[in-house]
Design a protein around this motif. Structure first.
Motif, PDB file in Angstrom:
ATOM      1  N   ASP A  68       6.018  19.784  17.070  1.00  0.00           N
ATOM      2  CA  ASP A  68       5.485  20.804  18.028  1.00  0.00           C
ATOM      3  C   ASP A  68       4.419  21.137  17.836  1.00  0.00           C
ATOM      4  N   ASP A  69       3.692  21.333  16.895  1.00  0.00           N
ATOM      5  CA  ASP A  69       2.365  21.740  15.694  1.00  0.00           C
ATOM      6  C   ASP A  69       1.632  20.505  16.305  1.00  0.00           C
ATOM      7  N   ARG A  70       2.210  19.017  15.943  1.00  0.00           N
ATOM      8  CA  ARG A  70       1.823  18.141  16.277  1.00  0.00           C
ATOM      9  C   ARG A  70       1.166  17.607  16.874  1.00  0.00           C
ATOM     10  N   GLU A  71       1.730  17.682  18.584  1.00  0.00           N
ATOM     11  CA  GLU A  71       1.662  17.733  19.788  1.00  0.00           C
ATOM     12  C   GLU A  71       1.299  18.741  20.298  1.00  0.00           C
ATOM     13  N   ARG A  72       0.748  19.855  19.914  1.00  0.00           N
ATOM     14  CA  ARG A  72       0.046  20.620  20.474  1.00  0.00           C
ATOM     15  C   ARG A  72      -1.404  20.573  19.756  1.00  0.00           C
ATOM     16  N   TRP A  73      -1.907  20.199  18.491  1.00  0.00           N
ATOM     17  CA  TRP A  73      -2.939  20.290  18.317  1.00  0.00           C
ATOM     18  C   TRP A  73      -3.741  18.428  18.660  1.00  0.00           C
ATOM     19  N   THR A  74      -3.237  17.958  18.679  1.00  0.00           N
ATOM     20  CA  THR A  74      -3.423  16.220  19.141  1.00  0.00           C
ATOM     21  C   THR A  74      -4.478  16.134  20.248  1.00  0.00           C
ATOM     22  N   PRO A  75      -5.365  16.090  19.903  1.00  0.00           N
ATOM     23  CA  PRO A  75      -5.918  15.761  21.050  1.00  0.00           C
ATOM     24  C   PRO A  75      -5.502  14.637  22.156  1.00  0.00           C
ATOM     25  N   PRO A  76      -5.740  14.621  22.862  1.00  0.00           N
ATOM     26  CA  PRO A  76      -5.629  13.510  24.460  1.00  0.00           C
ATOM     27  C   PRO A  76      -6.561  12.174  23.986  1.00  0.00           C
ATOM     28  N   GLY A  77      -5.154  10.918  23.379  1.00  0.00           N
ATOM     29  CA  GLY A  77      -6.357   9.898  22.678  1.00  0.00           C
ATOM     30  C   GLY A  77      -6.535   9.815  20.886  1.00  0.00           C
ATOM     31  N   VAL A  78      -6.368  10.578  20.707  1.00  0.00           N
ATOM     32  CA  VAL A  78      -6.137  10.100  18.882  1.00  0.00           C
ATOM     33  C   VAL A  78      -4.727  10.001  18.996  1.00  0.00           C
ATOM     34  N   PRO A  79      -4.449   9.234  17.907  1.00  0.00           N
ATOM     35  CA  PRO A  79      -3.232   8.529  17.226  1.00  0.00           C
ATOM     36  C   PRO A  79      -3.266  10.092  16.341  1.00  0.00           C
ATOM     37  N   SER A  80      -1.941  10.204  15.870  1.00  0.00           N
ATOM     38  CA  SER A  80      -1.220  11.292  15.566  1.00  0.00           C
ATOM     39  C   SER A  80      -0.174  10.675  14.663  1.00  0.00           C
ATOM     40  N   TYR A  81       0.216  11.269  13.721  1.00  0.00           N
ATOM     41  CA  TYR A  81       0.852  11.281  12.380  1.00  0.00           C
ATOM     42  C   TYR A  81       1.323  12.318  12.060  1.00  0.00           C
ATOM     43  N   ALA A  82       3.336  11.468  11.340  1.00  0.00           N
ATOM     44  CA  ALA A  82       4.198  12.765  10.836  1.00  0.00           C
ATOM     45  C   ALA A  82       3.774  12.263   9.302  1.00  0.00           C
ATOM     46  N   ASP A  83       3.077  11.599   8.890  1.00  0.00           N
ATOM     47  CA  ASP A  83       2.400  11.712   6.977  1.00  0.00           C
ATOM     48  C   ASP A  83       1.575  11.449   7.403  1.00  0.00           C
ATOM     49  N   HIS A  84       0.656  12.413   6.435  1.00  0.00           N
ATOM     50  CA  HIS A  84      -0.651  12.054   6.078  1.00  0.00           C
ATOM     51  C   HIS A  84      -1.320  11.406   5.126  1.00  0.00           C
TER      52      HIS A  84
END
Length: 340
Positions: free
Chosen positions: A38-54
């Motif tokens: 939920d936090d990942r989806e909330r704060w990741t801007p459009p077009g920016v890759p996101s990961y569960a693992d830093h």
């Protein structure tokens, strides 16, 4: 161009880093990691890759700077891994929740030669810049006392479960007072003293590790500072954070009201000094500007470690019968540069 990555978005202060990427052409947000979807989806801007693992993010993108804003108790590992991946770190406070973790961060920064900079926004408020100027100009004479209050709204129903656990949040005194401890150190230039913490109130039967109020007393050279911090400010108040600090010197007194942005000064000579209000800076602005120029931020590793250490020692004191504990800075710790 700075390649910026965000590691952790468990707290709204993550916007400090995201704002800089939005505002400045010289900063590219290359990725964001956050284990909670939920936090990942909330704060990741459009077009920016996101990961569960830093760790996966660091390997995939090799950023120049990593902004660490995750669960407090998990930050130390992320900071250390980011430093060893070759990145500088800007971090929300608290930097970590244990003194032992602070030692690991210090060792990693020394080994890698990378900077760790806490995003201590009170440093950059216009009222703070004005107050630092009056102290440097000697308007108050020699500082003798500093007192501050840090009220916060708890808004308990909006807080995640980790916020009320020791392994997630850490300690009240290791968290909220960090800003004011940093200002005490910056205003006094002290390199040693004592700190005593008091934080007895644990009001929730279902969260017995959480303390909602406390205070610390620290000596900084010849200055005595008292810092009150709590989560008791009424949730219904339209004033969300009425932070204040009083500086008492041998020739005058100054009151800083960060909510209104005012600095009031009283001396034996009427109208001896009229505070100006210089333009402030955004919380991550100075650090990223400095790193882009290849120089150390004003709040560099030494300053970040110092404020964190005193606050964590205050928390340790509160857990050990409020006995005073000594604090000191390494002899080689550089002083922060004077304001222009």
């Amino acid at each position: 161009m700075i390649r910026l990555a965000v590691a952790g978005a468990a707290h709204g202060h993550v916007r400090y880093a995201l704002d800089e990427a939005d505002r400045r052409a010289g900063i590219e947000l290359v990725a964001l990691s956050e284990p909670h979807r939920d936090d990942r989806e909330r704060w990741t801007p459009p077009g920016v890759p996101s990961y569960a693992d830093h760790a996966e993010m660091l390997q995939a993108h090799t950023p120049d700077v990593v902004a660490v804003c995750g669960v407090y108790g998990e930050r130390a590992d992320v900071v250390v891994e980011a430093l060893h991946a070759g990145a500088h770190v800007i971090a929300d406070k608290p930097l970590c929740t244990e003194l032992e973790d602070l030692g690991r961060i210090a060792a990693a920064a020394a080994t890698t030669g990378r900077h760790v900079s806490l995003m201590l926004e009170k440093r950059w408020y216009p009222a703070t810049l004005a107050a630092r100027r009056l102290v440097e100009d000697g308007v108050l004479g020699t500082l003798a006392l500093i007192s501050s209050t840090g009220p916060h709204q708890l808004r308990r129903r909006t807080r995640p479960p980790w916020f009320f656990r020791r392994d997630g949040y850490g300690d009240l005194l290791g968290d909220l007072p960090v800003h004011d401890v940093d200002l005490v150190l910056a205003l006094t230039g002290a390199t040693g003293g004592t700190v005593t913490g008091v934080a007895p109130r644990r009001p929730f039967a279902d969260a017995p590790e959480f303390c909602d109020s406390g205070a610390l007393v620290m000596t900084a050279g010849e200055v005595t500072a008292t810092i009150e911090a709590h989560w008791l400010w009424p949730d219904a108040s339209a004033v969300t954070a009425p932070y204040r600090m009083r500086l008492t010197g041998t020739e005058g007194v100054a009151d800083i009201d960060w909510w209104t942005g005012e600095v009031s000064v009283r001396t034996d000579t009427p109208d001896a000094w009229r505070p100006s209000t210089p333009a402030g800076l955004r919380p991550a602005e100075q650090a990223l500007t400095a790193l882009a120029a290849g120089i150390a931020p004003e709040v560099a590793t030494a300053e970040s470690l110092a404020a964190s250490r005193v606050a964590l020692l205050a928390a340790r004191s509160a857990h050990s019968g409020s006995r005073p504990l000594n604090w000191s800075l390494p002899a080689e710790t550089p002083s922060a540069p004077r304001l222009p």
